[in-house]
Design an enzyme around this catalytic site. Structure first.
Site, PDB file in Angstrom:
ATOM      1  N   LYS A   1      -2.513   5.875  -4.330  1.00 32.90           N
ATOM      2  CA  LYS A   1      -3.590   6.834  -4.039  1.00 32.90           C
ATOM      3  C   LYS A   1      -3.328   8.167  -4.733  1.00 32.90           C
ATOM      4  O   LYS A   1      -2.185   8.599  -4.854  1.00 32.90           O
ATOM      5  CB  LYS A   1      -3.690   7.077  -2.522  1.00 32.90           C
ATOM      6  CG  LYS A   1      -3.692   5.806  -1.691  1.00 32.90           C
ATOM      7  CD  LYS A   1      -3.871   6.061  -0.207  1.00 32.90           C
ATOM      8  CE  LYS A   1      -3.541   4.805   0.593  1.00 32.90           C
ATOM      9  NZ  LYS A   1      -2.131   4.661   0.966  1.00 32.90           N
TER      10      LYS A   1
ATOM     11  N   HIS B   1      -7.350   9.687  -2.008  1.00 29.86           N
ATOM     12  CA  HIS B   1      -6.702   9.644  -0.686  1.00 29.86           C
ATOM     13  C   HIS B   1      -7.569  10.266   0.419  1.00 29.86           C
ATOM     14  O   HIS B   1      -7.664   9.722   1.520  1.00 29.86           O
ATOM     15  CB  HIS B   1      -5.339  10.346  -0.773  1.00 29.86           C
ATOM     16  CG  HIS B   1      -4.339   9.866   0.226  1.00 29.86           C
ATOM     17  ND1 HIS B   1      -3.003   9.751  -0.035  1.00 29.86           N
ATOM     18  CD2 HIS B   1      -4.483   9.463   1.507  1.00 29.86           C
ATOM     19  CE1 HIS B   1      -2.373   9.302   1.035  1.00 29.86           C
ATOM     20  NE2 HIS B   1      -3.251   9.120   1.984  1.00 29.86           N
TER      21      HIS B   1
ATOM     22  N   ASP C   1       0.851  -1.203   0.000  1.00 28.29           N
ATOM     23  CA  ASP C   1       0.000   0.000   0.000  1.00 28.29           C
ATOM     24  C   ASP C   1       0.879   1.243   0.000  1.00 28.29           C
ATOM     25  O   ASP C   1       1.556   1.539   0.986  1.00 28.29           O
ATOM     26  CB  ASP C   1      -0.887   0.008   1.254  1.00 28.29           C
ATOM     27  CG  ASP C   1      -1.790   1.229   1.305  1.00 28.29           C
ATOM     28  OD1 ASP C   1      -2.915   1.142   0.789  1.00 28.29           O
ATOM     29  OD2 ASP C   1      -1.361   2.274   1.838  1.00 28.29           O
TER      30      ASP C   1
ATOM     31  N   TYR D   1       3.382   9.810  -0.658  1.00 25.18           N
ATOM     32  CA  TYR D   1       4.461   9.188   0.134  1.00 25.18           C
ATOM     33  C   TYR D   1       5.825   9.375  -0.534  1.00 25.18           C
ATOM     34  O   TYR D   1       6.856   9.081   0.065  1.00 25.18           O
ATOM     35  CB  TYR D   1       4.217   7.683   0.359  1.00 25.18           C
ATOM     36  CG  TYR D   1       2.937   7.319   1.093  1.00 25.18           C
ATOM     37  CD1 TYR D   1       2.149   8.278   1.730  1.00 25.18           C
ATOM     38  CD2 TYR D   1       2.519   5.988   1.162  1.00 25.18           C
ATOM     39  CE1 TYR D   1       0.979   7.924   2.384  1.00 25.18           C
ATOM     40  CE2 TYR D   1       1.345   5.627   1.820  1.00 25.18           C
ATOM     41  CZ  TYR D   1       0.576   6.599   2.422  1.00 25.18           C
ATOM     42  OH  TYR D   1      -0.583   6.233   3.070  1.00 25.18           O
TER      43      TYR D   1
END
Ligand code: NAD
Length: 276
Positions: free
Chosen positions: A76, A109, A46, A51
């Site tokens: 996401k 998200h 994930d 990120y």
């Protein structure tokens, strides 16, 4: 590990119930963490555009030698990219960074209600699924009212809603809404970002079963039918967090952990009021 549990979605696809979370993991570390996880038997990772490690995740997958088709990959869409056209552009960039031509699951998200673009964003997600480049589409941090809006607009129900969920913040009301919609619940920060590992009740159950606190909490998510994505970058903990398929919590263990639910137990931002 073909015997790990999978959860079936309403769109006919399924997801390995336990995955590796990689939030706050720089690219270089993501390579080693993903490689270690896939070698330990995980088949589900994930990540998210925000990120900043999609490239490292892609490299970790290739380094492991595990076939792409045997791996369940989620990413996401970040809030700044919401909107129909900008979603399509952002998705292409995610694929490029990951070095793949499809994702198994693409998530919005956050609903970011202040932007008021999540409904158009969902229409772009429907397009991406029709093109087969996002095999399944879902959301994260959505409330029941946001779910209702996008389902009403498109007739397409997200397969999953990824939300903050751990024994001291159990989201019972939202889970009941998911059940009505036929949406799977996925737990983010399933270990309470590590805080819950020192909880006395968790410790008691762990001692009784001869397991670690992390294993007990992950097992709690599994037995409640939740998809769970614990994060670690430490290979020994990555292995530990996946050794959860050979024991069970009994009714009294579950009851003890269920009793930790606390309306004030939220750690992360509240999606209804988050400023982003
Ligand atoms: P988590 O609850 O998974 O806790 C992770 C922390 O617990 C680690 O950093 C480590 O300190 C500790 N830990 C993990 N395994 C351990 C072990 N076996 N022994 C001892 N300590 C251990 O926290 P998280 O990273 O916030 O959540 C997991 C994943 O959920 C993220 O990586 C990300 O993929 C996802 N997530 C999504 C959202 C969202 O908005 N959709 C938000 C937060 C997190």
């Amino acid at each position: 590990m073909s015997d790990q549990p999978h959860i079936q979605f309403h769109d006919g696809r399924s997801i390995p119930q336990v995955g590796l979370g990689v939030w706050q993991t720089p690219n270089e570390t993501a390579i080693t963490a993903v490689d270690a996880a896939l070698k330990a038997g995980y088949r589900h990772v994930d990540t998210a555009a925000i990120y900043n490690n999609e490239q490292g995740v892609g490299e970790g997958i290739r380094k492991s030698g595990v076939d792409r088709k045997d791996i369940y990959l989620t990413t996401k869409l970040w809030n700044d990219d919401q909107g129909f056209d900008s979603t399509l552009r952002a998705f292409d960039k995610s694929l490029q960074r990951l070095g793949t031509d499809y994702v198994d699951l693409y998530l919005i998200h956050w609903p970011s209600p202040k932007r008021n673009k999540y409904r158009d964003t969902w229409k772009a997600f429907v397009r991406l699924q029709e093109e087969g480049r996002a095999r399944s589409i879902g959301v994260s941090n959505f409330g029941a009212e946001h779910l209702e809006a996008i389902i009403g607009d498109t007739g397409v129900t997200p397969v999953l809603n990824q939300v903050e969920l751990h024994p001291d913040f159990q989201q019972k009301e939202l889970r009941a809404a998911h059940k009505r919609f036929g949406i799977q619940t996925e737990s983010w920060s399933p270990l309470g970002q590590g805080i819950l590992l020192a909880n006395e009740t968790v410790g008691e159950v762990a001692r009784k079963l001869g397991r670690t606190p992390a294993q007990v909490i992950i097992r709690w998510h599994i037995q409640h039918g939740l998809v769970v994505i614990p994060k670690s970058v430490t290979p020994s903990r990555i292995v530990e967090n996946f050794q959860v398929f050979d024991f069970e919590l009994d009714a009294s263990d579950l009851k003890a952990l269920d009793s930790l639910d606390d309306a004030g137990g939220r750690i992360g931002p509240n999606p209804a009021t988050a400023g982003f």
